[in-house]
Design a protein around this motif. Sequence first.
Motif, PDB file in Angstrom:
ATOM      1  N   ASP A 502       1.187  -1.209   0.112  1.00 54.04           N
ATOM      2  CA  ASP A 502      -0.100   0.080  -0.221  1.00 54.04           C
ATOM      3  C   ASP A 502       0.711   1.333  -0.423  1.00 54.04           C
ATOM      4  N   THR A 503       0.390   2.562  -0.128  1.00 56.99           N
ATOM      5  CA  THR A 503       0.953   3.750   0.371  1.00 56.99           C
ATOM      6  C   THR A 503       0.214   4.643   0.698  1.00 56.99           C
ATOM      7  N   ASP A 504       1.150   5.467   1.975  1.00 57.21           N
ATOM      8  CA  ASP A 504       0.121   6.312   2.742  1.00 57.21           C
ATOM      9  C   ASP A 504      -0.111   7.571   1.885  1.00 57.21           C
ATOM     10  N   GLU A 505      -0.475   8.189   2.063  1.00 59.73           N
ATOM     11  CA  GLU A 505      -0.445   9.813   1.952  1.00 59.73           C
ATOM     12  C   GLU A 505       0.074  10.464   1.031  1.00 59.73           C
ATOM     13  N   THR A 506       1.484  10.120   1.357  1.00 63.98           N
ATOM     14  CA  THR A 506       2.975  10.668   1.093  1.00 63.98           C
ATOM     15  C   THR A 506       3.401  10.101  -0.317  1.00 63.98           C
ATOM     16  N   GLY A 507       2.618   9.055  -0.871  1.00 65.11           N
ATOM     17  CA  GLY A 507       3.656   8.210  -1.974  1.00 65.11           C
ATOM     18  C   GLY A 507       4.865   6.674  -0.935  1.00 65.11           C
ATOM     19  N   VAL A 508       4.441   6.963   0.530  1.00 65.29           N
ATOM     20  CA  VAL A 508       5.401   6.149   1.119  1.00 65.29           C
ATOM     21  C   VAL A 508       5.333   4.571   0.982  1.00 65.29           C
ATOM     22  N   PHE A 509       5.814   3.727   0.047  1.00 65.01           N
ATOM     23  CA  PHE A 509       5.982   2.585  -0.347  1.00 65.01           C
ATOM     24  C   PHE A 509       5.922   1.155   1.441  1.00 65.01           C
ATOM     25  N   ARG A 510       4.624   0.399   1.434  1.00 62.44           N
ATOM     26  CA  ARG A 510       4.761   0.049   3.077  1.00 62.44           C
ATOM     27  C   ARG A 510       4.326  -1.481   2.829  1.00 62.44           C
ATOM     28  N   THR A 511       4.425  -2.287   3.182  1.00 63.34           N
ATOM     29  CA  THR A 511       3.320  -3.614   3.227  1.00 63.34           C
ATOM     30  C   THR A 511       2.418  -3.309   5.151  1.00 63.34           C
ATOM     31  N   ILE A 512       0.975  -4.004   4.495  1.00 64.48           N
ATOM     32  CA  ILE A 512       0.559  -3.756   5.281  1.00 64.48           C
ATOM     33  C   ILE A 512      -0.007  -5.464   5.576  1.00 64.48           C
ATOM     34  N   TYR A 513      -0.635  -6.104   7.299  1.00 68.49           N
ATOM     35  CA  TYR A 513      -0.744  -7.133   7.019  1.00 68.49           C
ATOM     36  C   TYR A 513      -2.817  -6.594   7.337  1.00 68.49           C
ATOM     37  N   VAL A 514      -3.186  -8.059   7.015  1.00 71.26           N
ATOM     38  CA  VAL A 514      -4.847  -7.728   6.980  1.00 71.26           C
ATOM     39  C   VAL A 514      -5.331  -9.373   7.999  1.00 71.26           C
ATOM     40  N   ASP A 515      -5.902  -8.808   8.202  1.00 71.03           N
ATOM     41  CA  ASP A 515      -6.439 -10.643   8.655  1.00 71.03           C
ATOM     42  C   ASP A 515      -7.952 -10.588   8.747  1.00 71.03           C
ATOM     43  N   GLN A 516      -8.040 -12.547   8.888  1.00 78.32           N
ATOM     44  CA  GLN A 516      -9.712 -12.130   8.041  1.00 78.32           C
ATOM     45  C   GLN A 516     -10.764 -11.826   8.880  1.00 78.32           C
ATOM     46  N   CYS A 517     -10.314 -11.194   9.518  1.00 79.96           N
ATOM     47  CA  CYS A 517     -11.178  -9.877  10.029  1.00 79.96           C
ATOM     48  C   CYS A 517     -11.660  -8.784   9.109  1.00 79.96           C
ATOM     49  N   GLY A 518     -10.533  -7.780   9.028  1.00 78.91           N
ATOM     50  CA  GLY A 518     -10.235  -6.955   7.690  1.00 78.91           C
ATOM     51  C   GLY A 518      -9.555  -6.328   9.242  1.00 78.91           C
ATOM     52  N   THR A 519      -8.443  -6.444  10.283  1.00 77.47           N
ATOM     53  CA  THR A 519      -8.246  -5.913  10.239  1.00 77.47           C
ATOM     54  C   THR A 519      -6.550  -5.179   9.880  1.00 77.47           C
ATOM     55  N   ILE A 520      -5.589  -3.890   9.382  1.00 77.42           N
ATOM     56  CA  ILE A 520      -5.590  -4.119   9.020  1.00 77.42           C
ATOM     57  C   ILE A 520      -4.293  -3.908   9.815  1.00 77.42           C
ATOM     58  N   THR A 521      -2.499  -4.386   9.567  1.00 78.42           N
ATOM     59  CA  THR A 521      -1.959  -3.131  10.636  1.00 78.42           C
ATOM     60  C   THR A 521      -0.149  -3.165   9.808  1.00 78.42           C
ATOM     61  N   GLU A 522       0.683  -2.698  10.460  1.00 84.94           N
ATOM     62  CA  GLU A 522       2.103  -2.403   9.330  1.00 84.94           C
ATOM     63  C   GLU A 522       2.674  -3.811  10.440  1.00 84.94           C
ATOM     64  N   ASP A 523       2.425  -3.787  11.568  1.00 85.76           N
ATOM     65  CA  ASP A 523       3.208  -4.773  12.067  1.00 85.76           C
ATOM     66  C   ASP A 523       3.114  -6.035  11.707  1.00 85.76           C
ATOM     67  N   ASP A 524       4.162  -7.090  11.804  1.00 85.54           N
ATOM     68  CA  ASP A 524       4.308  -8.621  10.723  1.00 85.54           C
ATOM     69  C   ASP A 524       4.371  -9.269  11.885  1.00 85.54           C
ATOM     70  N   PRO A 525       2.846 -10.150  12.192  1.00 86.37           N
ATOM     71  CA  PRO A 525       2.062 -10.635  13.042  1.00 86.37           C
ATOM     72  C   PRO A 525       3.252 -11.846  12.869  1.00 86.37           C
ATOM     73  N   ARG A 526       4.062 -12.030  11.920  1.00 85.39           N
ATOM     74  CA  ARG A 526       5.434 -13.359  12.665  1.00 85.39           C
ATOM     75  C   ARG A 526       6.084 -12.985  13.302  1.00 85.39           C
ATOM     76  N   LEU A 527       7.166 -11.263  13.733  1.00 89.65           N
ATOM     77  CA  LEU A 527       7.833 -11.052  14.531  1.00 89.65           C
ATOM     78  C   LEU A 527       7.450 -10.543  15.732  1.00 89.65           C
ATOM     79  N   PRO A 528       7.868 -10.620  17.254  1.00 91.31           N
ATOM     80  CA  PRO A 528       8.086 -10.575  18.361  1.00 91.31           C
ATOM     81  C   PRO A 528       7.698  -8.584  18.945  1.00 91.31           C
ATOM     82  N   LEU A 529       7.517  -8.842  19.500  1.00 91.73           N
ATOM     83  CA  LEU A 529       6.703  -6.845  19.775  1.00 91.73           C
ATOM     84  C   LEU A 529       8.334  -6.848  19.943  1.00 91.73           C
ATOM     85  N   LEU A 530       8.193  -5.020  19.434  1.00 89.03           N
ATOM     86  CA  LEU A 530       9.267  -4.677  19.796  1.00 89.03           C
ATOM     87  C   LEU A 530       9.897  -4.518  20.989  1.00 89.03           C
TER      88      LEU A 530
END
Length: 585
Positions: A502-530
Amino acid sequence: MDHSKPCRGFVPSSLRGNAPGLVDRSDQISINQSDIPEKNHQTPLMRQIYKLAQRAIVWLGPEGNDSQDAINTLHYLSAQFEIVQHDILRDSLSMVCFPTPNASEADWYQINTPLLHSDRTWRSVEGLLSQSWFSRLWVWQELQLSSRLALVQCGSDVMDWKSLIRAVRLLKYKLHVPNYIRDRCVELALTAQDSSLLTTDGVLYRSQQLFSSDPRDKVYGILGLTTPGFACRLRPQYSLSLKEVYRQAFQTCIDVEQRLDVLSMCELTTCVPDSPSWLPNLQVQRPSSYGWSWIQACTGLSCASHSFCEDATMLVEGIQFSAISAISPSLRGGEEQLFTLYRGFVPDDQFDDSYVTGGSLLDAFAATSRWGRLSERIWTSSKPNISSPSLEEWALVFKKALSLHESSPNIGIFENKTFHLCSKALWRRKLIRTKDRHIGIGPPDAKIGDIVCLILGCYTPMILRPTDAGGFRVVGDGYLHGLNDADGILGSLPKGWNSVLDTDETGVFRTIYVDQCGTITEDDPRLPLLPSEWERMEQTRTTEDPKFFTRYRNVATGKIINSDPRMFPHELRRRGVRLEKLRLV
C-alpha cells in the motif's frame, strides 16, 4: 572563458525566430570536453545552470516524417483532459483524470475509449517520440530542473513540455493504442517522472537506461538529481577508471540508503571488464520493465549487512534459499513466443497440480507472468486495487492464451495490453524452477545449479553462482512466486493473515498485514513485540530513504534507523533463521 557569448552558428534560424535574442549555452559548447580539469570543475555547475534557466527549448530538428501531424495530434489530445493525481502504483488513470471544461472529446481521458487515428498518424507520433534527444542522460537532468516553462519544437511547430507529457501519460495507459506507441510513452513518462520521488538506487537505475557519450556521466550526469548525501561524496573525477567511478557510486548508494537494492542492477553477462560481479555496469542500457522485481520486498524491512574486502570481494548476509533445477530458453520474441515458452516449460496436464505455497500451478504461472502485480498484492488507500486484474481473472485469460497457437484464429488475444507488458518484462529473461518446486523468473545467464538467495537489505531475490573457491558470482535479479515480504526468511504468515503493498498519503511504499476480520496493521504478525529500547517513529519520507522503510528510534541512544530492529542479523539468528555470510566475487 566567456560563457555568455552568442553561438548563432549552433542555433537553427527557426529556433532563433521563436526566441529572439536566444543565446545557446549547451554543455557541449560551454565545456571543453577534452579538458578533464575543466570538466571536473564545470560539471557540478550544470545543476545551477539548468535550474536558473528562464526556459528550456527542446529542439528536435527540422520538420520531417510528418512531425507537424504528430505535434498537432499530441497537442489536441492533451487539450481534452487534465490529470489531477498520478499514482505510479496504479495501472489506470481512469480515477485521476477528468475532461477539461471545453473538451471537444469529453471521453478521450477514459482508458477504454479508442483513438481513431490512422496508421500514418500513429507512425508520425512514434517518429517524434523516438527522437534520440529523449533518451540522452543530460537531457533528463535538464528537463527535471528547468521544465517548468519548457517548449518542444520541431521545425516551426511548437508545443509546451507539460502538454506533451500529459498526452504521453494517457497514451501509456490507453487500451487501444499500438504497442509501439505505448512502449515509447512508457520510456518518456519515466524521463518526465519527478526525480525527487525516486530513491537513490532509482536514480541510478534510470541513468542506466539512458545514453551518454562518456560512460562516467552515468554517475556524474545525475549528481544534480541525487540527494545531498550522495552528491557531496562524489565529486566528478573524469580521470578515474570506469570501474572506480561505478564502485564509488555503488558503495555511496548503499551507505546513503542502508540497503543493497542496487544489487538488482547487476547482470553477469554485462559486467564492467576486470570488475567483480557485484558491481553494476551502468553503461549497459536495460529495458525499464526490468524494474518490476522490487514488488516482492522479499527480505522485508531488513537493512544491509555487508562489508568490502581488500581482494575486491563483498561479504553479505542472507539465505541460500534453493537451487535452480530447470530453466527455459530466454524470451527473444513477442507475446506469442511468451506463451510458447510457458507451454514448453510445463506439460499441459500439470497446470492443475498444487503449487508449493498454495493454489494451483496455473495460478502460480499466471501471477509470475505479471511479477505478482495483481489486485490482491497492490492496494490503494487500503482497498484492493481494482485497476489491476485479480488472480482469478488473470488466470482465466492466461489459461485461454496457453491453449492458443500462432496459427489460431483467435490470435488477436495476444494484442492484450497486459500480455505485451508481460513479454516486455520477461524480455531476455528465463523461466526458472527450483529444487523445492518454486517457479519464477531468472536473469539472461541463469543456469541449472545457480542458487536463489535472499540477501538482507535487498528487496529482490538474487541469483548467485557458486565458485570452486567457495564464493559466489552475481548472475542477476529475479522473481520467485511465494516469497513476498520475507516469507522465505520468516516463514509463512499465520493462518488468516495476508500481506499487501500500500502507499500512504505521501506515496511511501509500505507492507500492511490484513487478517480475516479485515483488521489492518503494519506490524508483521510473525515478529515478536518491539524491544523496549526501540520505538516506531512517524515515517515522513526523505530523499535518502530506500523504497521500503519504517523509521525507528533507540530511546537510550537517540539513534534513528530506517529498518526494523527485529530484522537485525543477530535477532534473526536468535530466532533460528539460518543466515550465512555469502562472499560475492
